[in-house]
Design a protein around this motif. Structure first.
Motif, mmCIF file in Angstrom:
data_model
loop_
_atom_site.group_PDB
_atom_site.id
_atom_site.type_symbol
_atom_site.label_atom_id
_atom_site.label_comp_id
_atom_site.label_asym_id
_atom_site.label_seq_id
_atom_site.Cartn_x
_atom_site.Cartn_y
_atom_site.Cartn_z
ATOM 1 N N UNK A 155 0.838 -1.207 0.000
ATOM 2 C CA UNK A 155 0.000 0.000 0.000
ATOM 3 C C UNK A 155 0.869 1.251 0.000
ATOM 4 N N UNK A 156 1.937 1.231 0.813
ATOM 5 C CA UNK A 156 2.865 2.376 0.858
ATOM 6 C C UNK A 156 3.607 2.532 -0.463
ATOM 7 N N UNK A 157 4.000 1.394 -1.053
ATOM 8 C CA UNK A 157 4.702 1.431 -2.340
ATOM 9 C C UNK A 157 3.792 2.019 -3.421
ATOM 10 N N UNK A 158 2.520 1.632 -3.421
ATOM 11 C CA UNK A 158 1.572 2.147 -4.404
ATOM 12 C C UNK A 158 1.386 3.658 -4.233
ATOM 13 N N UNK A 159 1.239 4.085 -2.992
ATOM 14 C CA UNK A 159 1.039 5.507 -2.740
ATOM 15 C C UNK A 159 2.225 6.321 -3.257
ATOM 16 N N UNK A 160 3.444 5.846 -2.994
ATOM 17 C CA UNK A 160 4.629 6.551 -3.450
ATOM 18 C C UNK A 160 4.709 6.535 -4.975
ATOM 19 N N UNK A 161 4.370 5.391 -5.595
ATOM 20 C CA UNK A 161 4.439 5.303 -7.056
ATOM 21 C C UNK A 161 3.457 6.273 -7.709
ATOM 22 N N UNK A 162 2.282 6.404 -7.149
ATOM 23 C CA UNK A 162 1.305 7.352 -7.681
ATOM 24 C C UNK A 162 1.795 8.790 -7.508
ATOM 25 N N UNK A 163 2.453 9.061 -6.389
ATOM 26 C CA UNK A 163 3.015 10.395 -6.177
ATOM 27 C C UNK A 163 4.104 10.696 -7.198
ATOM 28 N N UNK A 164 4.953 9.712 -7.469
ATOM 29 C CA UNK A 164 6.026 9.902 -8.449
ATOM 30 C C UNK A 164 5.442 10.173 -9.836
ATOM 31 N N UNK A 165 4.364 9.481 -10.171
ATOM 32 C CA UNK A 165 3.718 9.704 -11.460
ATOM 33 C C UNK A 165 3.194 11.132 -11.566
ATOM 34 N N UNK A 166 2.614 11.624 -10.481
ATOM 35 C CA UNK A 166 2.123 13.001 -10.464
ATOM 36 C C UNK A 166 3.275 13.993 -10.567
ATOM 37 N N UNK A 167 4.349 13.727 -9.867
ATOM 38 C CA UNK A 167 5.501 14.635 -9.918
ATOM 39 C C UNK A 167 6.128 14.676 -11.313
ATOM 40 N N UNK A 168 6.018 13.580 -12.039
ATOM 41 C CA UNK A 168 6.590 13.545 -13.373
ATOM 42 C C UNK A 168 5.734 14.309 -14.379
ATOM 43 N N UNK A 169 4.405 14.067 -14.346
ATOM 44 C CA UNK A 169 3.602 14.648 -15.423
ATOM 45 C C UNK A 169 2.185 15.047 -15.036
#
Length: 401
Positions: free
Chosen positions: A294-308
């Motif tokens: 769950x924590x990994x998913x949350x961070x991955x979604x944040x990284x996606x937002x930070x990228x684009x």
């Protein structure tokens, strides 16, 4: 008790509104200031006399609204059932303030009755025009820059004029560009919204030089003659070399931002890889595994937002830098070519690798939620999905670097 039925307000809106006369049925209506109103209705029985009684608070008793309400002239027609309320000499009553009243009648047999209904005309003022003129976020311009103007002008009744004003710190009067001018509106539908998309060439508008300041704003005029002025945006004129240096500094900050994203992606990939290996080794999904995913998913979604995805994302910043180079006629600089290549790379990364990494991480997380303390076969399936997420994140990491 007698009742007043079929109440109709005949309303002639003010000329500035460009609205036609209308009939409104009801007990309480709303009109524009300056409207002229006539009222008519029919009693359920014959009436000997009728009186208008203003309804006002103590504070309003000294206001014009009370005097205006008292100036209603009540007339019963010969059938003693039809009531007409108007201004002096039977003309429609001009209104600039809200009116409220009741009717007191004398019946045919002499009984005086105050009818329970409250009547009212709420008078509203014409709203001033509104202008949405967002700032550019970059207030430095070259002497030959092209300044894009995007804005929205609106009015409740109609716009007749919109002007763009450009004021130099070294001039006494602004340079005016008329974007809308509708001198005669009698035969035209009102224009309530105007989307503004234009541009100003500083080289054509004025002979600017480094150190000069330029103010830009919009003015909108409505049918009543009310004028709204938007907040002015202030720009400083710089040399092309200074502007290029400023944008290059932004590029350096962008590199730092990208490095932070790379480091976070590396950490996330390591975590999901370890989790996949643990699940596959034990053939069991524990509650702690679900929480880690769950924590990994949350961070991955944040990284996606930070990228684009976010408004201040890396890709959005690159796009803004490209636009600033273009508007300042620096799009032939090597930096512009570098940013174009970077933009293409980031768009491809966001649409493919990053999206795949986020989706596969989501699938692993959803599987973990279903298979906590379940069978070994289900656990192995979750482990495989986590391994696929790790592989997708590793691919993303490689392309980010």
């Amino acid at each position: 008790a007698p009742r007043l039925t079929s109440p109709v307000f005949d309303v002639t809106p003010p000329a500035y509104s460009l609205r036609p006369p209308m009939e409104i049925v009801g007990h309480r209506i709303q009109v524009l200031a300056g409207s002229q109103v006539h009222f008519r209705g029919e009693f359920s029985e014959k009436i000997a006399a009728v009186e208008v009684q203003p309804l006002s608070s103590l504070a309003e008793l000294q206001q014009e609204s009370t005097r205006a309400a008292a100036s209603w002239h009540a007339v019963l027609t010969t059938d003693q059932r039809t009531l007409q309320l108007s201004g002096p000499q039977g003309r429609p009553l001009p209104l600039n303030r809200t009116l409220r009243w009741r009717l007191r009648v004398t019946t045919a047999n002499g009984l005086e009755v105050e009818l329970p209904e409250n009547w009212g005309i709420e008078v509203t003022a014409d709203q001033v025009p509104a202008i949405v003129f967002p700032g550019s976020g970059f207030n430095l311009l070259a002497v030959d820059a092209t300044l894009p103007i995007q804005a929205l002008a609106t009015d409740d009744l109609g716009l007749v004029k919109v002007q763009l004003q450009l004021q130099s710190s070294e001039a006494t009067e602004p340079i005016t560009t008329t974007l809308l001018d509708r001198p005669s509106l009698a035969d035209q539908a009102p224009l309530l919204n105007l989307e503004i998309q234009t541009q100003v060439s500083l080289a054509d508008a004025l002979a600017a030089h480094p150190g000069e300041q330029i103010s830009v704003w919009l003015e909108a005029t409505d049918t009543f003659g009310q004028v709204t002025k938007s907040p002015a945006e202030l720009f400083e004129i710089r040399s092309s070399a200074e502007l290029l240096s400023t944008i290059q500094q932004q590029q350096e900050r962008l590199v730092e931002q990208t490095q932070h994203l790379v480091d976070a992606q590396r950490t996330n990939q390591s975590q999901v890889s370890k989790t996949a290996a643990r699940i596959e080794a034990t053939s069991k999904v524990r509650q702690s595994d679900r929480e880690v995913l769950a924590s990994i998913l949350q961070l991955q979604q944040t990284l996606s937002q930070q990228l684009s995805g976010a408004s201040n994302s890396i890709l959005e910043t690159v796009t803004q830098m490209q636009q600033r180079l273009t508007q300042n006629r620096l799009d032939d600089a090597p930096l512009a070519r570098d940013l174009q290549h970077l933009s293409s790379t980031l768009q491809s990364l966001a649409a493919e690798s990053m999206q795949k990494a986020t989706n596969s991480t989501l699938q692993a997380h959803e599987a973990a939620q279903r298979t906590v303390d379940k069978s070994q076969e289900e656990a192995r399936e979750t482990g495989q999905l986590a391994a696929q997420a790790a592989a997708a994140q590793l691919d993303t990491l490689g392309k980010l670097q």
